[in-house]
Structures are given as structure tokens and as C-alpha cells.
Write a protein that holds these residues in place. Structure first.
Motif, mmCIF file in Angstrom:
data_model
loop_
_atom_site.group_PDB
_atom_site.id
_atom_site.type_symbol
_atom_site.label_atom_id
_atom_site.label_comp_id
_atom_site.label_asym_id
_atom_site.label_seq_id
_atom_site.Cartn_x
_atom_site.Cartn_y
_atom_site.Cartn_z
ATOM 1 N N PHE A 148 0.809 -1.221 0.000
ATOM 2 C CA PHE A 148 0.000 0.000 0.000
ATOM 3 C C PHE A 148 0.846 1.278 0.000
ATOM 4 C CE2 PHE A 148 -3.087 -3.136 1.214
ATOM 5 C CZ PHE A 148 -4.284 -2.658 0.730
ATOM 6 N N ASP A 149 2.178 1.150 -0.140
ATOM 7 C CA ASP A 149 3.035 2.338 -0.155
ATOM 8 C C ASP A 149 2.687 3.285 -1.292
ATOM 9 O OD1 ASP A 149 4.339 1.614 2.086
ATOM 10 O OD2 ASP A 149 6.147 0.855 1.101
ATOM 11 N N VAL A 150 2.215 2.725 -2.415
ATOM 12 C CA VAL A 150 1.869 3.564 -3.581
ATOM 13 C C VAL A 150 0.681 4.479 -3.278
ATOM 14 C CG1 VAL A 150 2.765 1.980 -5.304
ATOM 15 C CG2 VAL A 150 0.423 1.689 -4.471
ATOM 16 N N LEU A 151 -0.049 4.202 -2.198
ATOM 17 C CA LEU A 151 -1.256 4.973 -1.868
ATOM 18 C C LEU A 151 -1.043 5.965 -0.730
ATOM 19 C CD1 LEU A 151 -3.921 2.117 -1.938
ATOM 20 C CD2 LEU A 151 -3.441 3.743 -3.749
ATOM 21 N N LYS A 152 0.178 6.096 -0.249
ATOM 22 C CA LYS A 152 0.431 6.912 0.946
ATOM 23 C C LYS A 152 -0.104 8.332 0.835
ATOM 24 C CE LYS A 152 4.231 4.636 3.328
ATOM 25 N NZ LYS A 152 5.643 4.703 3.743
ATOM 26 N N THR A 153 -0.015 8.910 -0.352
ATOM 27 C CA THR A 153 -0.484 10.300 -0.540
ATOM 28 C C THR A 153 -1.816 10.366 -1.276
ATOM 29 O OG1 THR A 153 0.823 10.455 -2.580
ATOM 30 C CG2 THR A 153 1.875 11.217 -0.535
ATOM 31 N N ASP A 154 -2.402 9.224 -1.565
ATOM 32 C CA ASP A 154 -3.680 9.183 -2.285
ATOM 33 C C ASP A 154 -4.798 9.705 -1.381
ATOM 34 O OD1 ASP A 154 -6.277 8.062 -3.136
ATOM 35 O OD2 ASP A 154 -5.085 7.114 -4.708
ATOM 36 N N PRO A 155 -5.519 10.768 -1.794
ATOM 37 C CA PRO A 155 -6.558 11.352 -0.927
ATOM 38 C C PRO A 155 -7.685 10.372 -0.592
ATOM 39 C CG PRO A 155 -6.664 12.283 -3.153
ATOM 40 C CD PRO A 155 -5.391 11.512 -3.058
ATOM 41 N N PHE A 156 -8.038 9.508 -1.564
ATOM 42 C CA PHE A 156 -9.087 8.516 -1.307
ATOM 43 C C PHE A 156 -8.637 7.507 -0.254
ATOM 44 C CE2 PHE A 156 -9.823 9.916 -5.703
ATOM 45 C CZ PHE A 156 -11.135 10.356 -5.594
ATOM 46 N N PHE A 157 -7.372 7.110 -0.346
ATOM 47 C CA PHE A 157 -6.826 6.160 0.624
ATOM 48 C C PHE A 157 -6.779 6.768 2.025
ATOM 49 C CE2 PHE A 157 -2.987 4.374 2.760
ATOM 50 C CZ PHE A 157 -3.480 3.105 2.982
ATOM 51 N N LEU A 158 -6.436 8.052 2.106
ATOM 52 C CA LEU A 158 -6.409 8.736 3.403
ATOM 53 C C LEU A 158 -7.809 8.757 4.028
ATOM 54 C CD1 LEU A 158 -4.026 11.757 2.620
ATOM 55 C CD2 LEU A 158 -3.523 9.757 4.041
ATOM 56 N N GLN A 159 -8.819 9.046 3.192
ATOM 57 C CA GLN A 159 -10.199 9.028 3.693
ATOM 58 C C GLN A 159 -10.574 7.624 4.175
ATOM 59 O OE1 GLN A 159 -12.863 10.640 0.723
ATOM 60 N NE2 GLN A 159 -11.447 12.309 0.260
ATOM 61 N N GLN A 160 -10.151 6.633 3.395
ATOM 62 C CA GLN A 160 -10.459 5.242 3.729
ATOM 63 C C GLN A 160 -9.788 4.844 5.048
ATOM 64 O OE1 GLN A 160 -8.915 2.356 0.921
ATOM 65 N NE2 GLN A 160 -10.802 1.194 0.999
ATOM 66 N N LYS A 161 -8.554 5.285 5.233
ATOM 67 C CA LYS A 161 -7.821 4.948 6.454
ATOM 68 C C LYS A 161 -8.464 5.620 7.669
ATOM 69 C CE LYS A 161 -3.047 4.109 7.768
ATOM 70 N NZ LYS A 161 -1.627 4.311 7.399
ATOM 71 N N ALA A 162 -8.895 6.877 7.488
ATOM 72 C CA ALA A 162 -9.592 7.581 8.583
ATOM 73 C C ALA A 162 -10.886 6.853 8.928
ATOM 74 C CB ALA A 162 -9.883 9.019 8.169
ATOM 75 N N ASN A 163 -11.585 6.403 7.905
ATOM 76 C CA ASN A 163 -12.836 5.656 8.113
ATOM 77 C C ASN A 163 -12.572 4.355 8.873
ATOM 78 O OD1 ASN A 163 -15.616 4.884 7.706
ATOM 79 N ND2 ASN A 163 -14.926 3.565 6.051
ATOM 80 N N LEU A 164 -11.502 3.657 8.496
ATOM 81 C CA LEU A 164 -11.130 2.403 9.153
ATOM 82 C C LEU A 164 -10.863 2.633 10.643
ATOM 83 C CD1 LEU A 164 -8.615 -0.161 7.649
ATOM 84 C CD2 LEU A 164 -8.766 0.219 10.082
ATOM 85 N N LEU A 165 -10.128 3.712 10.951
ATOM 86 C CA LEU A 165 -9.803 4.031 12.351
ATOM 87 C C LEU A 165 -11.068 4.383 13.144
ATOM 88 C CD1 LEU A 165 -6.583 6.092 11.622
ATOM 89 C CD2 LEU A 165 -6.659 3.974 12.936
ATOM 90 N N ASN A 166 -11.976 5.120 12.508
ATOM 91 C CA ASN A 166 -13.239 5.447 13.182
ATOM 92 C C ASN A 166 -14.053 4.193 13.466
ATOM 93 O OD1 ASN A 166 -13.147 8.283 13.532
ATOM 94 N ND2 ASN A 166 -13.591 8.594 11.365
ATOM 95 N N LYS A 167 -14.038 3.257 12.509
ATOM 96 C CA LYS A 167 -14.765 2.000 12.708
ATOM 97 C C LYS A 167 -14.164 1.207 13.876
ATOM 98 C CE LYS A 167 -17.754 2.149 9.307
ATOM 99 N NZ LYS A 167 -17.959 3.584 9.353
ATOM 100 N N LEU A 168 -12.845 1.247 14.006
ATOM 101 C CA LEU A 168 -12.197 0.579 15.138
ATOM 102 C C LEU A 168 -12.635 1.213 16.455
ATOM 103 C CD1 LEU A 168 -8.527 -0.181 14.010
ATOM 104 C CD2 LEU A 168 -10.088 -1.776 15.123
ATOM 105 N N GLY A 169 -12.717 2.553 16.464
ATOM 106 C CA GLY A 169 -13.209 3.251 17.652
ATOM 107 C C GLY A 169 -14.620 2.818 18.014
ATOM 108 N N ASN A 170 -15.482 2.695 16.993
ATOM 109 C CA ASN A 170 -16.870 2.258 17.229
ATOM 110 C C ASN A 170 -16.919 0.858 17.837
ATOM 111 O OD1 ASN A 170 -17.607 4.651 16.032
ATOM 112 N ND2 ASN A 170 -18.163 3.749 14.078
ATOM 113 N N ILE A 171 -16.070 -0.034 17.315
ATOM 114 C CA ILE A 171 -16.056 -1.421 17.798
ATOM 115 C C ILE A 171 -15.656 -1.475 19.273
ATOM 116 C CG2 ILE A 171 -14.722 -3.572 17.658
ATOM 117 C CD1 ILE A 171 -16.885 -3.500 15.632
#
Length: 614
Positions: A240-263
Motif C-alpha cells: 500500500f506504499d503507492v497509496l500513501k499520498t492518495d486522498p481517497f486512501f487517506l479518507q479510507q484509512k480515517a474511516n477504518l480508524l473510526n470503525k475501530l473506535g466504534n467497535i
């Protein structure tokens, strides 16, 4: 089916050229005008110049169209997170494009905007159009003739449509349908032409997150947590290194972290632990850090972050601090429709702060817009109201909301049960498909494959047999419980019963009526048998000998006659709820009492009470 409108950017004078114009020009060029080699040279030069002008204008128009599409698409990407009206304005313009990729991109954004506005019907309609159009392009395109990038766009459009449909159904709590779209999305993503492409990787991660969401919805929190942690660790790998600066990937990663918080908050709800709350707070903070570097910034990120921090405070039982945070929502909303969330959180906080008036006030505000309610939140509010009214000794209202709580719970449980079945069926189908694939690729291992499949099939039958047997045992237990108070039906048979015993039994029937023993919940033929130290067969024989109805019908008649008499004479008794009246005469279920009353009297208890009052 939706298809893009074609718009030709060709100058008027070029469009005016027809067959006659060309013939006239050629006649002028090759017949009337050629008097010398010099004339031929002049006319041919003009002809070539004319053709060059036509081609120049055509190329310029196509180039301008591509440039305009590119500008509008950039506008879409800029506005879609912070200005829905501007986004839809450019969507309307781009729908006129004749570029297939542009049309797919436009429909994807339009479905996202309507979904964000909670206009689920519109969003679903657009997503279905996107899905049909992507399928159409994939079917009608020749893989050799169509460029790889274009085919990638077709697949991306199809995955985007399925992803949007998944989220629509998930938000509507139709988990069965949501999971069906998730299965389709996984299948299409695995068909993606380039497994190293950023879109393939993003959707691979997205499918895992979505799977965790369904697990969470089915109360499988630990499994959901493990899936999300696995996805988070994978997102940090070299792939996933190719996506480090990808804005969509950043949104996806933030979403993943929020989902972990919810769990972690859900895990804390099931079993309160400080470490769960701390983990939830940590992942929410990490997600917000990523959200702050979005380009362009997401205008709703601050208020959504505050929603989550309020949930953390509520989990810590710091309800006064939570209310202070809620009071600040109006200052950071930026137009976000936050009131529904505010009413819910205020109701929960005030309930725990023992403020009944505020609790009921905000609960009712929340319920006024209940078509947008999640079932889980609806259950919480109904439960809170039933407890509040019970504390206020308003038993009718307490019973009403208690019943609504149970109804919603059962509805949610039925939905989840269907989804469990879908999970099982789908996993079994995938197992069968996997076996077929192995069989084709590794013919030499056919023997091992057959053995493996046989074991799988045997295991399936063993599990199925075990479940069926378990279900039968449960039914038997239920039947035994239901028939516990039911007299044993026996063949009519004459018994030589001592006259003194028969007299004793008949006297006990009179005592039962006189002492009102028939009102007791535990009253049955066994009750009389135990009292007289004899068996139920003798009791039943004596009763049937002197009565033309069953013992159960006799008892029900006694109960109903008693309650009718008391309703007519006791004004206080009339004020009881139907449930309370039922319990007074030994019923634990108000519905069973209502059916028995209507059968014997001809009308329901409620109608009978109204008749007395009138």
C-alpha cells in the motif's frame, strides 16, 4: 437503461456540407476550372487548404471538449465533500459529455451526493444506472480493441455502484441485501485487470471494512475488531506504499480508524473495561489527525469527531461533560444536520442524570423524525421512555414503550437471523467454487480433492443433523412447558371410585370457586390433585362425569366471570391496564387474556370497559 447524451462540437459551416456540395466542388475543381496545369495547381491547393481547415476545427472542438470535461471533473472532486449544490450543478453539465469514462465518474459522484443527503431512493436509482451502464460497456467492449485504462474505468464504475448500493442498504439496516452487494463487489474486484492498481487495492481494503461493519451489525464485535485490525495492519504494508499520498486512501484509512473506535465502544458496552474506552478514544483521535490533512478539507470532520468524543464521555459515564460538548454542536455544525444525533445523545445523558422532564422532551423530539432512526437507537429510546414512565408511575405509557422495545428488538433479531443464513449459504457456495477451481488447475491432485470435499460434505451433514436434532429437542421442551398445565387426555373409561373420594373431589371444586383459588397462576388440575393427595386421572373422571365441558374451559369461564363482575362493581379496578387486569386473574400475557375474554363475552376488554363507562 441510462445512456449518455451525445453532443457534437462541429462548426456550423462544416455541418452544412452535404453530398451535393462535395459534387459541386469536384465538378468545379476537375471539369470547369482546369484550363492549364497552373489552374489545376491553384484549385488543388485550395482544396487541400479546405480539408485542413475542416480537420483543424474538428480536432480543436474535440480537444476543447476534453479540456472542459477535465475542468468540470476537477470541480466535482473539489465540491463533493463541502457543497452539494455546486456538485450537482457540474453533474448536470457533465451528463452531456460523450465520454464514457466521464459519464461513469459523474454518476458515481451523483449517487454519493444523494446518499450523503440521506436521499436513499434517489441514490439507489443513480447507483443502479451506474451499474447497468458499466455492465453495458463491459459487455459491448472488445477486450483487445478497448484500451486497458478504459476497461479499468468500466470495472471501477461497477465496483463504485455496488459499493454505494451496499452503503444504502446498510444504512437502511437491510443487512441481507447489503451483504449480497458486498459479495458481488468482491467478485468484480477480483476480476479487475490490474491487481497492483490503486483502485483494486483501495476496494480490497474497503471490502474488508464493509465485512467488519456487517459483523458488527450482527453483534459479532470481536470478529469485526479482528478484521479491522488486520485491515489496518495491511494498510501499513509495502503493498500500500503507492497509496500513501492518495486522498481517497487517506479518507479510507480515517474511516477504518473510526470503525475501530466504534467497535471498542461496543465491546465496552457489552463488558465495561477502561482499556476499551481508551482504545476507542485513541483511534478516534488518530482518524481526526488524518482528516485534518484532507485536501480539500472535509467541512463536517470537526462535528463528526465531536459526536464520537461525546460517545466516549458517555461511555465513561461523564454525562455532564458530554452535555457541555453537545451544547457546542451548533457552533461547529457548518450546516451539517446534527439535530437528530443531538436529541438522541441528550436523551441518553439526561436519563442517566435522572432528569426525567428533559429525557422525555428530547426522546419525543427524536421520535418525531423516526423514519430516519436506526433500529438500535429506536430500541434505546423506547427502553428509556418505558423506564422513565415506570418511575413516574404512569403504567400505561410504561407498558406501551416496553412493548415497542420488544417489537423492535424482535424485528431486528429476525433481520439478523436472515443475514446469518445468508453468510452461511454464501460461505458454503464459495467453498464449493474453490473446490471446482482447484480441480481444474490441479488435475493431478484429484484424489485429495475428492477426499477433502467428502470431509467437507460429511461435516456439513453432521452439523446439519446436529442442528436439526437440537432444534427438535428445543421444540420438545417448549411443548412440555406449554402442556405443563394442560390435563392429560385419556380414553373415556369407567373407574370404580370410592364415593367418599368422589364427594371430597366435588366439595373441592366448590371450595376452589369459593376461595378464588382458580385466580392463581399455578392453578391447574394438578393443583387439586396435590391438595387432595390423589391422581389427576380420578379428578378428571369425576369432573367429566358432572360437567359437559373440559376442566380448562371451566377454569377460563370462572376467571372471565370473576373479572366481569369486578369490572362492573369496582371503579378502581377499571383504571388498571389490560396487562394488570390479566395478571389479577392469573394470566401472564395480556394477549391471551384478551382472546379468552372476547371468546366468552363477545367483545374485547377495552370495548367492555368503554361500554361500562358510557
Amino acid at each position: 437503461m441510462f445512456y449518455p447524451k451525445k453532443k457534437y462540437y462541429i462548426p456550423y459551416f462544416i455541418k452544412s456540407i452535404n453530398k451535393n456540395t462535395i459534387f459541386d466542388f469536384l465538378r468545379l475543381l476537375f471539369v470547369k476550372s482546369i484550363n492549364s496545369p497552373f489552374d489545376f495547381y491553384i484549385k488543388m491547393t485550395r482544396y487541400l487548404l479546405f480539408i485542413f481547415i475542416i480537420l483543424s476545427f474538428s480536432k480543436k472542438s474535440v480537444s476543447q471538449t476534453k479540456l472542459l470535461d477535465s475542468i468540470y471533473i476537477n470541480k466535482l472532486d473539489y465540491y463533493k465533500h463541502n457543497n452539494s449544490d455546486s456538485t450537482l450543478f457540474y453533474v448536470k453539465k457533465l451528463k452531456l459529455s460523450k465520454n464514457e469514462v466521464t459519464i461513469l465518474k459523474t454518476l458515481s459522484v451523483e449517487a454519493y451526493i444523494y446518499h450523503r443527503q440521506k436521499k436513499y431512493k434517489k441514490a439507489e436509482k443513480i447507483a443502479q444506472q451506474l451499474l447497468e451502464l458499466s455492465n453495458h460497456y463491459l459487455k459491448t467492449s472488445n477486450q483487445k480493441e478497448v484500451a486497458l485504462n478504459k476497461r479499468k474505468s468500466y470495472y471501477a464504475g461497477k465496483i463504485s455502484a455496488l459499493n454505494r448500493l451496499f452503503w444504502i442498504k446498510k444504512n437502511q439496516e437491510n443487512y441481507k441485501k447489503a451483504y449480497e452487494f458486498l459479495v458481488q463487489m468482491h467478485k468484480v474486484n477480483e476480476e479487475y485487470p490490474d491487481k497492483k492498481h490503486n483502485k483494486y487495492l483501495r476496494y480490497k481494503l474497503s471490502i474488508k471494512i464493509s465485512k467488519a461493519i456487517i459483523k458488527q451489525a450482527l453483534s459479532m464485535e470481536f470478529e469485526a475488531k479482528n478484521i479491522l485490525l488486520n485491515a489496518y495492519n495491511e494498510s501499513k504494508s509495502e503493498v500500500f506504499d503507492v497509496l500513501k499520498t492518495d486522498p481517497f486512501f487517506l479518507q479510507q484509512k480515517a474511516n477504518l480508524l473510526n470503525k475501530l473506535g466504534n467497535i471498542y465502544l461496543l465491546l465496552n458496552k457489552n463488558k465495561s473495561k477502561t482499556i476499551y474506552i481508551d482504545s476507542a478514544s485513541y483511534y478516534y483521535d488518530e482518524a481526526y489527525k488524518i482528516a485534518q490533512v484532507f485536501a480539500p478539507p472535509h467541512k463536517d470532520s470537526e462535528i463528526i469527531y465531536n459526536f464520537r468524543k461525546t460517545e466516549v464521555l458517555m461511555a465513561r459515564k461523564e454525562f455532564s461533560k458530554a452535555v457541555d460538548l453537545i451544547n457546542n454542536y451548533k457552533n461547529i455544525s457548518n450546516g451539517y444536520p446534527y439535530l437528530h444525533r443531538e436529541y438522541f445523545q441528550r436523551a441518553v445523558c439526561f436519563h442517566n442524570l435522572k432528569n426525567s422532564d428533559s429525557t422525555i422532551h428530547y426522546s419525543n423530539k427524536f421520535l418525531k423524525n423516526q423514519e430516519k432512526c436506526e433500529t438500535s437507537k429506536l430500541i434505546t429510546i423506547y427502553d428509556i421512555l418505558s423506564k422513565e414512565y415506570n418511575n413516574l408511575n404512569k403504567l400505561d405509557s410504561a407498558y406501551k414503550y416496553s412493548k415497542l422495545t420488544l417489537d423492535q428488538y424482535n424485528l431486528a433479531k429476525n433481520t439478523k437471523d436472515k443475514t446469518f443464513n445468508l453468510f452461511y449459504n454464501n460461505n458454503f457456495e464459495q467453498a464449493q467454487q474453490l473446490n471446482k477451481t482447484i480441480e481444474k488447475r490441479e488435475a493431478t491432485k484429484q484424489r485429495n480433492l475428492i477426499i477433502s470435499f467428502a470431509i467437507l460434505l460429511l461435516t456439513f451433514f453432521i452439523i446439519t443433523f446436529y442442528l436439526i436434532r437440537k432444534e427438535k429437542e428445543k421444540k420438545k421442551e417448549l411443548i412440555l412447558i406449554m402442556n405443563k398445565n394442560k390435563p392429560v387426555e385419556i380414553e373415556k373409561k369407567e373407574y370404580n371410585i370410592d364415593e367418599s373420594l368422589e364427594t371430597k373431589i366435588l366439595n373441592e371444586f366448590k371450595n376452589v370457586t369459593k376461595n378464588l383459588d382458580f385466580l392463581k397462576p399455578e392453578f391447574s388440575i394438578n393443583y387439586i390433585a396435590d391438595k387432595l393427595d390423589t391422581n389427576t386421572t380420578y379428578i378428571s373422571f369425576v369432573f367429566n362425569k358432572h360437567h359437559e365441558e373440559s376442566f380448562k374451559q371451566y377454569c377460563t369461564k370462572l376467571k372471565i366471570n370473576y373479572v366481569v363482575g369486578k369490572l362492573k362493581t369496582d371503579k378502581t379496578f377499571r383504571k388498571y391496564s389490560i396487562q394488570a387486569i390479566a395478571e389479577e386473574i392469573g394470566y401472564t400475557n395480556a394477549s391471551a387474556f384478551t382472546r379468552a375474554f372476547k371468546k366468552h363475552i363477545g367483545i374485547t376488554p377495552s370495548a367492555f370497559l368503554k361500554g361500562i363507562e358510557n
